[in-house]
Motif scaffolding. Structure first.
Motif, PDB file in Angstrom:
ATOM      1  N   ILE A 192       0.866  -1.180   0.000  1.00 50.26           N
ATOM      2  CA  ILE A 192       0.000   0.000   0.000  1.00 50.26           C
ATOM      3  C   ILE A 192       0.904   1.231   0.000  1.00 50.26           C
ATOM      4  O   ILE A 192       1.815   1.331   0.826  1.00 50.26           O
ATOM      5  N   THR A 193       0.660   2.134  -0.930  1.00 48.91           N
ATOM      6  CA  THR A 193       1.457   3.355  -0.964  1.00 48.91           C
ATOM      7  C   THR A 193       0.880   4.380   0.009  1.00 48.91           C
ATOM      8  O   THR A 193      -0.251   4.243   0.480  1.00 48.91           O
ATOM      9  N   LYS A 194       1.660   5.415   0.266  1.00 45.74           N
ATOM     10  CA  LYS A 194       1.189   6.464   1.177  1.00 45.74           C
ATOM     11  C   LYS A 194      -0.016   7.191   0.594  1.00 45.74           C
ATOM     12  O   LYS A 194      -0.946   7.550   1.326  1.00 45.74           O
ATOM     13  N   ASP A 195      -0.021   7.399  -0.719  1.00 46.69           N
ATOM     14  CA  ASP A 195      -1.167   8.053  -1.370  1.00 46.69           C
ATOM     15  C   ASP A 195      -2.414   7.187  -1.260  1.00 46.69           C
ATOM     16  O   ASP A 195      -3.518   7.693  -1.041  1.00 46.69           O
ATOM     17  N   GLU A 196      -2.233   5.880  -1.428  1.00 42.43           N
ATOM     18  CA  GLU A 196      -3.380   4.973  -1.322  1.00 42.43           C
ATOM     19  C   GLU A 196      -3.926   4.950   0.104  1.00 42.43           C
ATOM     20  O   GLU A 196      -5.149   4.939   0.303  1.00 42.43           O
ATOM     21  N   LEU A 197      -3.023   4.941   1.093  1.00 36.16           N
ATOM     22  CA  LEU A 197      -3.480   4.957   2.486  1.00 36.16           C
ATOM     23  C   LEU A 197      -4.248   6.232   2.792  1.00 36.16           C
ATOM     24  O   LEU A 197      -5.300   6.196   3.442  1.00 36.16           O
ATOM     25  N   ALA A 198      -3.746   7.370   2.291  1.00 39.04           N
ATOM     26  CA  ALA A 198      -4.447   8.641   2.496  1.00 39.04           C
ATOM     27  C   ALA A 198      -5.830   8.594   1.847  1.00 39.04           C
ATOM     28  O   ALA A 198      -6.813   9.097   2.417  1.00 39.04           O
ATOM     29  N   ASN A 199      -5.910   7.969   0.678  1.00 38.14           N
ATOM     30  CA  ASN A 199      -7.185   7.835  -0.032  1.00 38.14           C
ATOM     31  C   ASN A 199      -8.146   6.941   0.736  1.00 38.14           C
ATOM     32  O   ASN A 199      -9.336   7.239   0.883  1.00 38.14           O
ATOM     33  N   ILE A 200      -7.619   5.835   1.273  1.00 40.75           N
ATOM     34  CA  ILE A 200      -8.442   4.903   2.058  1.00 40.75           C
ATOM     35  C   ILE A 200      -9.027   5.602   3.285  1.00 40.75           C
ATOM     36  O   ILE A 200     -10.222   5.492   3.579  1.00 40.75           O
ATOM     37  N   ILE A 201      -8.194   6.351   4.000  1.00 39.72           N
ATOM     38  CA  ILE A 201      -8.662   7.058   5.201  1.00 39.72           C
ATOM     39  C   ILE A 201      -9.699   8.118   4.827  1.00 39.72           C
ATOM     40  O   ILE A 201     -10.711   8.288   5.528  1.00 39.72           O
ATOM     41  N   SER A 202      -9.468   8.817   3.706  1.00 40.60           N
ATOM     42  CA  SER A 202     -10.419   9.847   3.266  1.00 40.60           C
ATOM     43  C   SER A 202     -11.779   9.240   2.973  1.00 40.60           C
ATOM     44  O   SER A 202     -12.818   9.812   3.316  1.00 40.60           O
ATOM     45  N   ARG A 203     -11.789   8.067   2.349  1.00 42.68           N
ATOM     46  CA  ARG A 203     -13.056   7.409   2.007  1.00 42.68           C
ATOM     47  C   ARG A 203     -13.772   6.874   3.246  1.00 42.68           C
ATOM     48  O   ARG A 203     -14.991   6.761   3.264  1.00 42.68           O
ATOM     49  N   GLU A 227       1.469  17.309  12.102  1.00 41.61           N
ATOM     50  CA  GLU A 227       0.063  17.189  11.710  1.00 41.61           C
ATOM     51  C   GLU A 227      -0.823  16.708  12.852  1.00 41.61           C
ATOM     52  O   GLU A 227      -2.040  16.858  12.781  1.00 41.61           O
ATOM     53  N   ILE A 228      -0.216  16.122  13.882  1.00 38.15           N
ATOM     54  CA  ILE A 228      -0.991  15.636  15.029  1.00 38.15           C
ATOM     55  C   ILE A 228      -1.884  16.755  15.559  1.00 38.15           C
ATOM     56  O   ILE A 228      -3.078  16.571  15.794  1.00 38.15           O
ATOM     57  N   ALA A 229      -1.290  17.931  15.744  1.00 43.18           N
ATOM     58  CA  ALA A 229      -2.040  19.075  16.274  1.00 43.18           C
ATOM     59  C   ALA A 229      -3.156  19.484  15.326  1.00 43.18           C
ATOM     60  O   ALA A 229      -4.266  19.830  15.757  1.00 43.18           O
ATOM     61  N   ASP A 230      -2.901  19.446  14.020  1.00 42.40           N
ATOM     62  CA  ASP A 230      -3.927  19.805  13.030  1.00 42.40           C
ATOM     63  C   ASP A 230      -5.073  18.800  13.018  1.00 42.40           C
ATOM     64  O   ASP A 230      -6.236  19.170  12.819  1.00 42.40           O
ATOM     65  N   HIS A 231      -4.757  17.527  13.236  1.00 43.63           N
ATOM     66  CA  HIS A 231      -5.806  16.502  13.310  1.00 43.63           C
ATOM     67  C   HIS A 231      -6.713  16.764  14.519  1.00 43.63           C
ATOM     68  O   HIS A 231      -7.936  16.703  14.408  1.00 43.63           O
ATOM     69  N   ILE A 232      -6.087  17.047  15.664  1.00 38.97           N
ATOM     70  CA  ILE A 232      -6.866  17.279  16.887  1.00 38.97           C
ATOM     71  C   ILE A 232      -7.720  18.539  16.745  1.00 38.97           C
ATOM     72  O   ILE A 232      -8.886  18.572  17.154  1.00 38.97           O
ATOM     73  N   ALA A 233      -7.141  19.586  16.147  1.00 38.27           N
ATOM     74  CA  ALA A 233      -7.832  20.877  16.024  1.00 38.27           C
ATOM     75  C   ALA A 233      -8.817  20.929  14.861  1.00 38.27           C
ATOM     76  O   ALA A 233      -9.381  21.982  14.565  1.00 38.27           O
ATOM     77  N   LYS A 234      -9.042  19.783  14.195  1.00 32.56           N
ATOM     78  CA  LYS A 234      -9.985  19.677  13.075  1.00 32.56           C
ATOM     79  C   LYS A 234      -9.589  20.540  11.875  1.00 32.56           C
ATOM     80  O   LYS A 234     -10.448  20.979  11.115  1.00 32.56           O
ATOM     81  N   LYS A 235      -8.302  20.750  11.713  1.00 34.97           N
ATOM     82  CA  LYS A 235      -7.819  21.381  10.484  1.00 34.97           C
ATOM     83  C   LYS A 235      -7.560  20.318   9.419  1.00 34.97           C
ATOM     84  O   LYS A 235      -7.445  20.622   8.239  1.00 34.97           O
ATOM     85  N   LEU A 236      -7.456  19.079   9.866  1.00 38.54           N
ATOM     86  CA  LEU A 236      -7.329  17.912   8.995  1.00 38.54           C
ATOM     87  C   LEU A 236      -8.205  16.809   9.572  1.00 38.54           C
ATOM     88  O   LEU A 236      -8.418  16.741  10.782  1.00 38.54           O
ATOM     89  N   ARG A 237      -8.703  15.928   8.700  1.00 38.67           N
ATOM     90  CA  ARG A 237      -9.524  14.786   9.128  1.00 38.67           C
ATOM     91  C   ARG A 237     -10.648  15.215  10.069  1.00 38.67           C
ATOM     92  O   ARG A 237     -10.784  14.721  11.198  1.00 38.67           O
ATOM     93  N   VAL A 238     -11.469  16.110   9.575  1.00 40.16           N
ATOM     94  CA  VAL A 238     -12.517  16.730  10.393  1.00 40.16           C
ATOM     95  C   VAL A 238     -13.491  15.695  10.953  1.00 40.16           C
ATOM     96  O   VAL A 238     -13.927  15.794  12.106  1.00 40.16           O
ATOM     97  N   TYR A 239     -13.833  14.677  10.171  1.00 40.02           N
ATOM     98  CA  TYR A 239     -14.925  13.782  10.554  1.00 40.02           C
ATOM     99  C   TYR A 239     -14.473  12.520  11.291  1.00 40.02           C
ATOM    100  O   TYR A 239     -15.311  11.743  11.736  1.00 40.02           O
TER     101      TYR A 239
END
Length: 369
Positions: A192-203, A227-239
């Motif tokens: 699994i590539t990093k792009d594919e993993l990012a796509n899987i998580i997005s879906r 990015e940990i801080a951005d994930h927690i602060a809902k700047k990334l992976r909002v849902y």
């Protein structure tokens, strides 16, 4: 039709085509003398379908692997971090911690969390907490709690989450969460590539659970660029849902957005006894004797610190190990009364066991210099 796009909009509006079903449009292209374009459209949809199928297969393979490592790595609990010889089955010794809920903006501690999974339950309006902060002193069981969540998911519980990623913050070296997943969890041959993993998580974002264990262990200069801080602060992976464990009084800005705040209070009297019973499941006499000794210590007005001592799961593990040693050395009348005595006894016990393991002779029971 004034513009070509008007045609596509009309065909979609009349249900002749969809964005994934374009057979009618392919036939139209052939009728008006554009067979090559029709073939190109057909080939494109086949490749898209194949790509989606491949990604689905890789998602299932990823889930299977994550469950495999959580079942394998977290099935055994090592209560003493530096004591590799002592490993206990998680399902046999895990004892529920007292976890209190704190109202947001209020320092008052509320009700006990009756079940570990209740933190993921939806409220009356169908909403569940997406950012969950769990706070507690060192060695109070926060990491064990996260391991239990991951283990339960791997065993088929928490079915609302299709993906679960357990990341230890003390091992964070880079800035991207995807990189940390590959570094801490995934083997190099998973295909699994990093792009594919990012796509899987997005879906699967709404059904993805992250466990960020030990946020206080990230260096201050790293957390701002991570990015940990951005994930927690809902700047990334909002849902997605994120559980963050940390020691008390960590005041990072990203934590202010957490919509559920829990405090780990440790063992109650009941859970202390439960842990001892589970530890000595094959030696009920030792279990009864240790519990009786603790009861006497609690009743001793000179031992007020014993209650605080026994709140900590690590300290209870220490006492169980020491009790085994005391039985062998006929030292059952002694009992450590405070943190200093407890750690001194554990140090001596660990060194003696090391000497025995390495064949180093003790001088009349004394550890050689």
């Amino acid at each position: 039709m004034e513009e070509p796009l008007d045609l596509f909009d009309a065909l979609i509006e009349e249900d002749y085509i969809t964005r994934t079903e374009t057979g009618f449009l392919q036939d139209m292209l052939c009728i008006v003398g554009l067979p090559q374009l029709s073939k190109k459209l057909q080939t494109f949809h086949k490749s898209q379908s194949l790509s989606q199928g491949t990604l689905t297969e890789k998602t299932e393979r990823l889930i299977e692997f994550l469950k495999h490592i959580y079942k394998g790595h977290f099935a055994l609990l090592q209560p003493i971090p530096w004591y590799d010889d002592l490993k206990l089955k998680l399902t046999e010794v895990y004892t529920r911690l007292e976890v209190k809920q704190v109202e947001r903006g209020n320092t008052k501690v509320g009700q006990d969390l009756k079940n570990l999974h209740d933190m993921f339950m939806a409220d009356e309006e169908g909403q569940h907490a997406q950012r969950i902060r769990i706070e507690g002193p060192p060695a109070m069981g926060k990491s064990t709690l996260c391991r239990k969540i991951a283990y339960d998911w791997a065993c088929g519980e928490l079915k609302q989450y299709k993906l679960l990623f357990f990341l230890e913050m003390r091992h964070v070296t880079g800035s991207k969460v995807i990189d940390e997943i590959f570094s801490q969890l995934l083997p190099k041959d998973l295909s699994i590539t990093k792009d594919e993993l990012a796509n899987i998580i997005s879906r699967q974002e709404k059904s993805t659970l992250f466990l960020f264990d030990g946020l206080d262990e990230i260096a201050k200069d790293k957390i701002e660029d991570c990015e940990i801080a951005d994930h927690i602060a809902k700047k990334l992976r909002v849902y997605c849902t994120i559980v963050i464990t940390t020691r008390p009084r960590l005041r990072d800005r990203c934590l202010s957005i957490c919509d559920l705040y829990l405090i780990v209070k440790g063992f109650t009297k009941k859970s202390t006894n439960e842990y001892i019973d589970k530890y000595f499941k094959d030696d009920k006499d030792a279990s009864m004797a240790l519990k009786q000794k603790i009861k006497l210590q609690r009743e001793d007005i000179t031992s007020d610190s014993i209650t605080d001592l026994l709140r900590n799961p690590l300290h209870v593990s220490f006492l169980c190990i020491l009790w085994e040693d005391y039985k062998l050395s006929k030292k059952e009348n002694y009992f450590p009364k405070n943190h200093t005595e407890l750690y001194s006894e554990v140090l001596e016990c660990t060194l003696k066991r090391y000497c025995t393991k390495k064949g180093i002779e003790l001088n009349n029971g004394e550890i050689p210099k």
